[in-house]
Design a protein around this motif. Structure first.
Motif, short mmCIF file in Angstrom:
data_model
loop_
_atom_site.label_atom_id
_atom_site.label_comp_id
_atom_site.label_asym_id
_atom_site.label_seq_id
_atom_site.Cartn_x
_atom_site.Cartn_y
_atom_site.Cartn_z
N VAL B 37 0.64 -1.19 0.13
CA VAL B 37 0.19 0.43 0.16
C VAL B 37 1.05 0.78 0.11
O VAL B 37 0.97 2.02 -1.09
CB VAL B 37 -1.10 -0.04 1.00
CG1 VAL B 37 -1.87 1.46 1.43
CG2 VAL B 37 -2.06 -0.94 1.26
N LEU B 38 2.19 1.30 0.63
CA LEU B 38 2.22 2.58 0.09
C LEU B 38 3.37 3.03 -0.50
O LEU B 38 3.07 3.81 -0.44
CB LEU B 38 3.87 2.36 1.74
CG LEU B 38 3.85 2.47 3.35
CD1 LEU B 38 4.56 2.54 4.45
CD2 LEU B 38 3.22 4.17 3.65
N VAL B 39 3.76 1.45 -1.72
CA VAL B 39 4.56 1.99 -2.48
C VAL B 39 3.74 1.79 -3.80
O VAL B 39 3.38 2.89 -4.43
CB VAL B 39 5.20 0.55 -3.23
CG1 VAL B 39 5.86 0.56 -4.16
CG2 VAL B 39 6.85 -0.08 -2.16
N LEU B 40 2.19 1.71 -4.01
CA LEU B 40 1.09 2.54 -3.97
C LEU B 40 0.65 4.48 -3.91
O LEU B 40 0.85 5.26 -5.13
CB LEU B 40 0.18 1.50 -4.16
CG LEU B 40 -0.27 0.18 -5.18
CD1 LEU B 40 -1.29 -0.43 -4.33
CD2 LEU B 40 0.08 1.02 -6.22
N LEU B 41 0.93 3.98 -2.58
CA LEU B 41 0.51 5.15 -2.25
C LEU B 41 1.96 6.42 -2.81
O LEU B 41 1.36 7.64 -3.25
CB LEU B 41 0.17 5.53 -0.66
CG LEU B 41 -0.89 5.03 -0.13
CD1 LEU B 41 -0.85 5.12 1.12
CD2 LEU B 41 -1.64 6.01 -0.70
N THR B 42 3.14 6.16 -2.91
CA THR B 42 4.02 7.01 -2.65
C THR B 42 3.80 6.71 -4.51
O THR B 42 4.14 8.12 -4.96
CB THR B 42 5.07 6.18 -2.92
OG1 THR B 42 5.58 5.82 -0.79
CG2 THR B 42 6.58 7.17 -2.74
N LEU B 43 3.79 5.94 -5.23
CA LEU B 43 3.37 6.53 -7.15
C LEU B 43 2.22 7.38 -7.45
O LEU B 43 2.65 8.26 -8.47
CB LEU B 43 3.14 4.68 -7.48
CG LEU B 43 4.56 3.90 -7.86
CD1 LEU B 43 3.60 2.20 -8.18
CD2 LEU B 43 5.27 4.87 -8.37
N VAL B 44 1.20 6.74 -6.38
CA VAL B 44 0.51 8.07 -7.01
C VAL B 44 0.85 9.25 -5.89
O VAL B 44 -0.52 10.34 -7.45
CB VAL B 44 -0.96 7.47 -5.73
CG1 VAL B 44 -2.22 8.82 -5.57
CG2 VAL B 44 -1.97 6.39 -6.17
#
Lengths: 554, 292
Positions: B37-44
């Protein structure tokens, strides 16, 4: 806490607060007037709870400019004159009056036998004490003093006759005298320290149909019937004391809480029903919805004509025509509010209906005007530029605690519209002190406000060049225009409706043709009322009158 | 929970004896999920355009307040703006404020803490009493005070939250630095005649920072909440730019009629904070178990 800072001067922030919200009552969803007609005979007794959305910052009607103050205190203070919902004047604490030809002095013959609830007799000296208190600089009146701006003094002719004098023609004073702001406190209360009146609801002593029975700051104000009351205005529907033995005003700022309290029966009446909840209230068989356009100034945005690029009329007109006002208002307010065409709302006397549909949304024209004005470049964000400068305008947000009617969201719709024609609106936030200081100094391009008062004289407050912030005026366009000055003064100098209609009609048209202000929507009050409550009526400002209200619930 | 972790230096200076058990109890799939989730949030946050082609500020009054659907996964708001796009675009300001305020708080806290630990008795007393005063105020109150003084806006909210949390970090850094200063390797370095600035830079600071960085991770979640809170009150992002706290505030009046306006930005905050906390606590426990 901000208040102390602002108390010395009327200010823009309260413009909005003072302004629209009004409550509104007569023309009702279910068909009009008071809901009482079909509900049988009024009976005395019982109690009603009324939920409001804001607490007055100051309870002193002579100091505060907020409409919530006037609305709540109407239960406690009476005025010389009563203006009904049809804008007709009736005797109240004055049984008759004469106005001098030059409109500079007003003689009132006072009603006999009126007493304040502390036992003091209401007489000429009480009138004088109140007006002198309002005019005294130490009172720091934010609004009442502007209603009697050129007040020179009150002559006591005999105990039951007073003459109120002005140095300039003040025809609108008669209407002003009907407002709660010029209502009467017991001279004893004033002498005991007017300062208390602001902070303590319980300190209020008037001649009204109710007395303050209790007060919990931030929560509620309780009123009890004044059993001695026998001086209701003509046209009030009945005489003698009010029907309700108890009236409670609850302060419920959160929209969902207030509506929930209404639908669950915890309160009988709720002010400021959000447009998004109107359907739910209408669908509830136990409730009815009262809707009324408030009289006074439309909600409008004022374009500061002294700041480039708004000094260019073409840019101002582009803004006026480039906002899709009709669609925005329809969407944000779910069709409950109508768009405005004039700086005055349609229910205000001297409203100029010829302005209706006269300046429709026209993005092509707006683009053309901006091209003509030389804003032909575009930067990376799509904002127009001229000589390397972007067409960016600053329109500060009202501090959140003063925001109302979802105006921030409406503002975002306006931002999106203007973006399409290449104008960038910036909306910084400030604390109220900074907002006022900078707003006063004319450091913003745009300010927004509405104003509740059923009197076209508010056009003078907004568009006369002498109505600067420093003098208690609200000229937020910073416009100085000879014709606007002449016509607004002309209107203030006469009570002849034909002359006033002509003068104020010209003012409204000129404001639109100069694009000094862009009217957006007509402030509308939506009140949810339990069907157990009857006889809930409104005065000319569309604020509720509980004198004639009664309830089935005992 | 996170506020406690920030305020409770004992967690680090005295590693809990139950560390191993706690670590075992911690569900590993949860940590992995939080990491994803953190990786995704960072990408977003870095490029929301990767996930949606809709502009967050594009209004379309004709489709206002439509519920979640295939065309608009999170529905639309009052002005017909796509909530999915707004929530995605709202990630950057929301997370950036959290990150920025944590970084500022860490920097400020480290500077004050080190100065107190190494600045002699008078400096120590003066600084730590000041920190005590600041710690006696609830962080949100301190942040509100700071916003009042600094003015509103995203950057100022960032600074305000940093000011609110810096004192907690300062106290931890001081405690750590005091421990490190008396450790054998520092005494050895002093014995070797290392100059003071070099000593601080090479030995004290690096050994103090470890636990602090872990705490910072947990503190990041709290900062996001506080920053969103200030935005909710209308003190942060300027409209129309999307920001989770501000969107939540706009949506709260529609909870009964159009829940999606408030719920999705709220979910954004919740998911981000939980993910950061799970990862942060995991790191904290790993570190605590290994530290000494």
């Amino acid at each position: 806490m901000h208040v102390s800072r602002s108390r010395s001067r009327p200010f823009y922030a309260l413009v909005a607060t003072a302004a629209t919200a009004a409550i509104a009552l007569s023309a009702c969803g279910s068909g009009g007037g008071t809901s009482g007609a079909a509900a049988g005979r009024p009976t005395a007794g019982g109690s009603v709870t009324y939920a409001v959305d804001t607490e007055p910052v100051c309870y002193d009607v002579h100091v505060s400019s907020q409409d919530i103050t006037a609305e709540i205190q109407r239960n406690v203070v009476d005025s010389l004159v009563f203006e009904d919902a049809n804008k007709k004047f009736h005797p109240w604490l004055a049984s008759s009056w004469e106005i001098s030809k030059d409109n500079k002095s007003f003689t009132f013959h006072l009603r006999k036998g009126v007493k304040f609830t502390d036992g003091t007799v209401f007489d000429a000296s009480a009138v004088k004490a109140n007006f002198d208190y309002i005019a005294a600089p130490a009172t720091k009146s934010q609004y009442a003093s502007t209603l009697i701006k050129s007040y020179t003094g009150t002559d006591i002719i005999d105990p039951d006759t007073v003459r109120i004098n002005f140095s300039t023609p003040s025809a609108p004073f008669l209407q002003a005298a009907s407002t709660t702001y010029l209502g009467f406190y017991s001279p004893k209360t004033l002498a005991a320290g007017g300062g208390k009146l602001c902070a303590e609801s319980a300190a209020q002593v008037g001649t009204g149909p109710f007395t303050v029975a209790g007060y919990t700051k931030g929560q509620s104000v309780q009123f009890a019937r004044n059993p001695a009351y026998n001086w209701a205005p003509q046209g009030a529907g009945h005489t003698g004391p009010a029907y309700l033995s108890k009236l409670t005003i609850r302060i419920l700022p959160e929209d969902s809480t207030r509506v929930g309290a209404l639908t669950s029966g915890q309160v009988d009446i709720a002010r400021a029903v959000p447009p998004s909840d109107v359907k739910a209230v209408q669908a509830d068989p136990a409730l009815s919805l009262v809707r009324k356009q408030a009289a006074g100034g439309s909600y409008q945005i004022f374009l500061n004509v002294t700041r480039a690029p708004l000094t260019d009329q073409r840019v101002r007109e582009a803004i006026e025509r480039g906002i899709n006002i009709g669609a925005d208002v329809q969407a944000v307010y779910f069709g409950q509010y109508t768009r405005a065409w004039s700086p005055l709302s349609p229910t205000t006397p001297s409203y100029d209906s010829s302005l209706n549909n006269s300046w429709p949304f026209d993005p092509t024209l707006a683009n053309k005007l901006l091209d003509e004005a030389g804003w032909t470049g575009r930067n990376a964000k799509g904002v127009r530029t001229k000589d390397g400068k972007a067409l960016t305008l600053v329109w500060p947000l009202m501090p959140a605690e003063y925001e109302k009617d979802q105006r921030t969201i409406l503002g975002q719709a306006i931002q999106a519209d203007l973006k399409k024609i290449g104008i960038d609106l910036e909306r910084p936030t400030f604390d109220i002190g900074t907002y006022i200081t900078k707003g006063y100094a004319g450091q913003f391009d745009i300010l927004d406000a509405s104003w509740a008062r059923p009197e076209a004289d508010i056009l003078r407050l907004f568009f006369n060049s002498t109505s600067t912030a420093a003098t208690g005026g609200q000229n937020a366009s910073f416009i100085s225009d000879k014709q606007l000055d002449q016509w607004t003064n002309q209107g203030a100098a006469t009570l002849d409706p034909a002359v006033r209609d002509a003068a104020y009609g010209k003012v409204q048209e000129r404001v639109i043709s100069l694009a000094a202000a862009v009217p957006i929507y007509v402030p509308t009050t939506l009140v949810g009322v339990s069907k157990q409550v009857h006889g809930f009526t409104a005065d000319a400002s569309s604020w509720p009158l509980f004198y004639g209200t009664w309830t089935d619930k005992k | 929970m996170t506020a406690m972790a920030v305020a409770d230096p004992a967690l680090l200076t005295h590693p809990p004896v139950t560390g191993d058990r706690t670590r075992r109890r911690l569900s590993r799939p949860g940590v992995a999920l939080a990491g994803v989730v953190l990786v995704l949030l960072t990408l977003v946050a870095v490029d929301p355009g990767l996930f949606t082609s809709t502009a967050p500020n594009e209004t379309d009054l004709a489709r206002a307040l439509s519920g979640p659907s295939g065309a608009h996964w999170f529905g639309t708001d009052q002005l017909g703006r796509d909530m999915f796009a707004r929530v995605l675009y709202g990630a950057r300001p929301s997370l950036l404020v959290g990150l920025g305020s944590t970084v500022f708080a860490l920097l400020g806290g480290t500077a004050v803490g080190l100065a107190a630990a190494l600045g002699g008795r008078v400096g120590d007393e003066a600084l730590m009493r000041l920190v005590d005063v600041l710690l006696s105020l609830p962080p949100l109150l301190l942040a509100l005070l700071a916003v009042t003084v600094l003015g509103t806006g995203t950057v100022n909210v960032m600074l305000a939250v940093a000011i609110a949390f810096a004192p907690g970090y300062a106290r931890i850094v001081r405690a750590e630095a005091l421990v490190v200063r008396r450790s054998g390797y520092v005494e050895a370095a002093v014995g070797l005649g290392l100059r003071r600035p070099v000593l601080v830079a090479r030995h004290v600071l690096p050994n103090t920072l470890g636990p602090l960085l872990v705490l910072g991770t947990v503190g990041f979640g709290t900062s996001v909440i506080y920053a969103s809170g200030l935005s909710f009150l209308g003190l942060g992002a300027r409209p129309p730019s999307p920001e989770w706290g501000a969107m939540l505030s706009e949506g709260r009046d529609f909870l009964s009629s159009a829940w999606w306006i408030g719920v999705f930005p709220g979910l954004g905050i919740t998911v981000a904070v939980i993910a950061v906390n799970v990862v942060g606590r995991y790191a904290q426990q790993r570190f605590a178990g290994r530290a000494r």
